[in-house]
Write an enzyme that holds these catalytic residues in place. Structure first.
Site, PDB file in Angstrom:
ATOM      1  N   ALA A 138       0.902  -1.202   0.060  1.00 18.61           N
ATOM      2  CA  ALA A 138      -0.052   0.062   0.149  1.00 18.61           C
ATOM      3  C   ALA A 138       0.832   1.277  -0.185  1.00 18.61           C
ATOM      4  CB  ALA A 138      -0.768   0.086   1.299  1.00 18.61           C
ATOM      5  N   GLN A 139       0.279   2.432  -0.074  1.00 17.72           N
ATOM      6  CA  GLN A 139       1.008   3.654  -0.060  1.00 17.72           C
ATOM      7  C   GLN A 139       0.033   4.489   0.922  1.00 17.72           C
ATOM      8  OE1 GLN A 139       1.533   4.750  -4.005  1.00 17.72           O
ATOM      9  NE2 GLN A 139      -0.252   6.270  -4.092  1.00 17.72           N
ATOM     10  N   VAL A 140       0.571   5.758   1.166  1.00 17.18           N
ATOM     11  CA  VAL A 140       0.046   6.610   2.297  1.00 17.18           C
ATOM     12  C   VAL A 140      -0.067   7.981   1.666  1.00 17.18           C
ATOM     13  CG1 VAL A 140       0.201   7.371   4.549  1.00 17.18           C
ATOM     14  CG2 VAL A 140       0.677   5.327   4.260  1.00 17.18           C
ATOM     15  N   LYS A 155      -4.413   5.556   3.611  1.00 22.42           N
ATOM     16  CA  LYS A 155      -3.620   4.257   3.255  1.00 22.42           C
ATOM     17  C   LYS A 155      -4.603   3.592   2.173  1.00 22.42           C
ATOM     18  CE  LYS A 155      -1.188   0.258   4.884  1.00 22.42           C
ATOM     19  NZ  LYS A 155      -1.103  -0.665   6.188  1.00 22.42           N
ATOM     20  N   ASP A 290       5.225  -6.394  12.831  1.00 22.70           N
ATOM     21  CA  ASP A 290       5.798  -5.830  11.719  1.00 22.70           C
ATOM     22  C   ASP A 290       6.432  -4.398  12.192  1.00 22.70           C
ATOM     23  OD1 ASP A 290       6.647  -6.071   9.134  1.00 22.70           O
ATOM     24  OD2 ASP A 290       5.014  -5.059   8.322  1.00 22.70           O
TER      25      ASP A 290
END
Length: 509
Positions: A138-140, A155, A290
């Protein structure tokens, strides 16, 4: 499809490493011997032309993993936190995999928001930035809410990421099956179970509704932890492929120079990262799975802010006690007790010698104590630990895979902040406190209290259940009569005749 067509995928993996120059980097990092190096290069080199070219502006290892896909990127993210295992050069190359990958276009992101939330971006956000961070899944984007004027982080999953990840997982399953067939000794590591666990974890990460729920639960558990924060989820603007949460300014945990410039105490931060993780794992049984540098920020007041809750770990109370006793035994250098705990929990087969196992564990643990952390070769230590587990027939515990992996990642983050950190000294207060409250007379009383509550809840049914159990015990069912071979053949023939008649009637009419 986990079929032989995945051979091409695996060959292409090796070919990509060779074509991008990553094969040499990886072999150097893991100090591969000349014989294995020659065999691997000899097998892969003829297929070099099949490898992906990748982005030539990237370093070799990063270039290869980004070309291969999201599952490989996830693996690279773990290695990036362990310079003591892969070396400083490779770890530095892999660190860009945490949040500095190539983003997908802004218009695609806006389209995803419209499809998922049913509203145009302009209807809810007064501003919507270009991507500020891009990772494997994903990207933000930074945005501002029209209604409140608050800054938020949005997100968004990468388009088509589910299909791409499934392709990688299928190849991993095929490789695990081949390993089990060609190397029977590897079956104790349960490679198929490991891949199944990995698949379940990451497939859950591909549903941002689950991540939002995990963030809310994690925030509730940790709201009283000093120096730690979890951003608040905006449920009205979150869905399966889009998640909106509070925006928090801060310095990335991996940016050592920026942390020093901001005046943060890196030694204190390293200690807090490790103790927070142990508290979450032992106290709550629910931890961030994570916790690499890309998912941690340091706020202006020094608080650690966690992001990305797609991978969360949960362990039951019994496993937590086992894990704590093992850690406590290592801290006290009581290797006999550590060995006994492994046998009591069933981690080591009962036919092995507990004293021999204790001696082997001593050889693993003693080099750690009394030595400067910067001089410890974690790669060599892990290699010997693997030899010990193989010699004593220990199988991989799938319920502990995520816990063990996260412990490795967290230790890597802590040592990035403070290379001379002694993890055992930092862990001792947390583990000792947990052992004091969860193992011993007080814990026994708590266990008895919980048992009494359960029995009371089912109290009205206990007499009936006991009576039925005694009746079954005193009146066992008769053993099934053996069916003669001729009778089985006759029934099969009769069934075939009926099917044939029905088919003939259907054809006639």
């Amino acid at each position: 499809m986990r079929g032989p067509h995945n051979i091409i995928r695996l060959i292409r993996t090796g070919a990509t490493l060779e074509r991008t120059g990553a094969m040499t980097v990886v072999m150097d990092a893991f100090e591969t011997g000349p014989l294995l190096r020659a065999v691997v290069r000899g097998v892969v080199w003829p297929f070099k032309w099949l490898g992906y070219k990748g982005d030539t502006t990237m370093p070799p290892a990063t270039r290869a993993l980004t070309a291969l896909g999201p599952a490989y990127i996830k693996f690279g993210q773990v290695l990036s936190t362990r310079p003591d295992v892969v070396g400083d050069e490779l770890a530095l190359q892999l660190r860009v995999l945490q949040d500095k990958l190539a983003p997908f276009p802004l218009q695609q992101a806006r389209d995803e928001v419209r499809r998922e939330l049913g509203v145009e971006v302009e209807e809810v956000f007064s501003s919507f930035s270009e991507p500020v961070a891009a990772a494997s899944l994903a990207q933000v984007h930074k945005a501002r809410l029209i209604e409140t004027g608050e800054d938020v982080a949005v997100k968004i999953l990468r388009p088509g990421i589910e299909r791409a990840f499934r392709r990688d997982i299928d190849a991993f399953y095929f490789a695990a099956r081949v390993i089990e067939v060609l190397s029977p000794s590897s079956r104790r590591l349960r490679p198929m179970d490991v891949i199944t666990h990995f698949e379940g974890v990451v497939m859950g990460e591909l549903d941002l509704r689950l991540e939002s729920s995990a963030a809310a639960e994690f925030a509730a558990n940790t709201e009283n932890d000093p120096g730690f924060r979890v951003p608040r989820i905006n449920w009205n603007l979150s869905g399966r492929r889009v998640m909106t949460l509070d925006w928090v300014e801060g310095v990335g945990a991996g940016d050592v120079e920026a942390l020093d410039a901001a005046g943060h105490d890196r030694r204190a931060l390293a200690d807090r990262v490790l103790t927070l993780f142990l508290n979450h794992a032992l106290r709550d049984g629910y931890f961030h799975g994570d916790m690499h540098q890309g998912n941690l920020k340091i706020a202006a007041d020094g608080a650690i802010v966690a992001y990305d809750f797609g991978i969360m770990g949960r362990i039951d109370s019994y496993t937590r006690r086992v894990y704590a006793e093992i850690l406590f035994g290592f801290i006290r250098q009581d290797y006999q007790r550590v060995a006994e705990v492994h046998f009591e929990a069933g981690y080591v087969p009962a036919d092995k010698d507990v004293d021999e196992f204790a001696r082997a564990l001593r050889a693993v643990g003693e080099p750690i104590f009394g030595m400067d952390a910067s001089r410890i070769s974690m790669a060599r230590l892990l290699s010997y630990l693997f030899e010990v587990t193989e010699r004593f027939g220990m199988e991989t515990r799938t319920e502990l895979i995520l816990l063990q992996r996260t412990m490795v990642v967290v230790e890597g983050v802590a040592r990035t902040l403070d290379p001379n950190m002694n993890i055992w000294q930092s862990a001792k207060p947390v583990v000792t406190d947990y052992v004091r409250t969860s193992i011993g007379p007080r814990a026994l009383l708590n266990d008895l209290r919980r048992t009494a509550i359960v029995l009371a809840r089912f109290g009205p049914q206990l007499p009936r259940l006991a009576e039925e159990a005694l009746i079954r015990l005193n009146n066992p069912p008769p053993p099934p009569k053996p069916q003669r071979r001729i009778a089985r053949i006759s029934w099969a023939a009769l069934g075939a005749s009926i099917v044939g008649c029905l088919w003939a009637l259907e054809s006639f009419f």
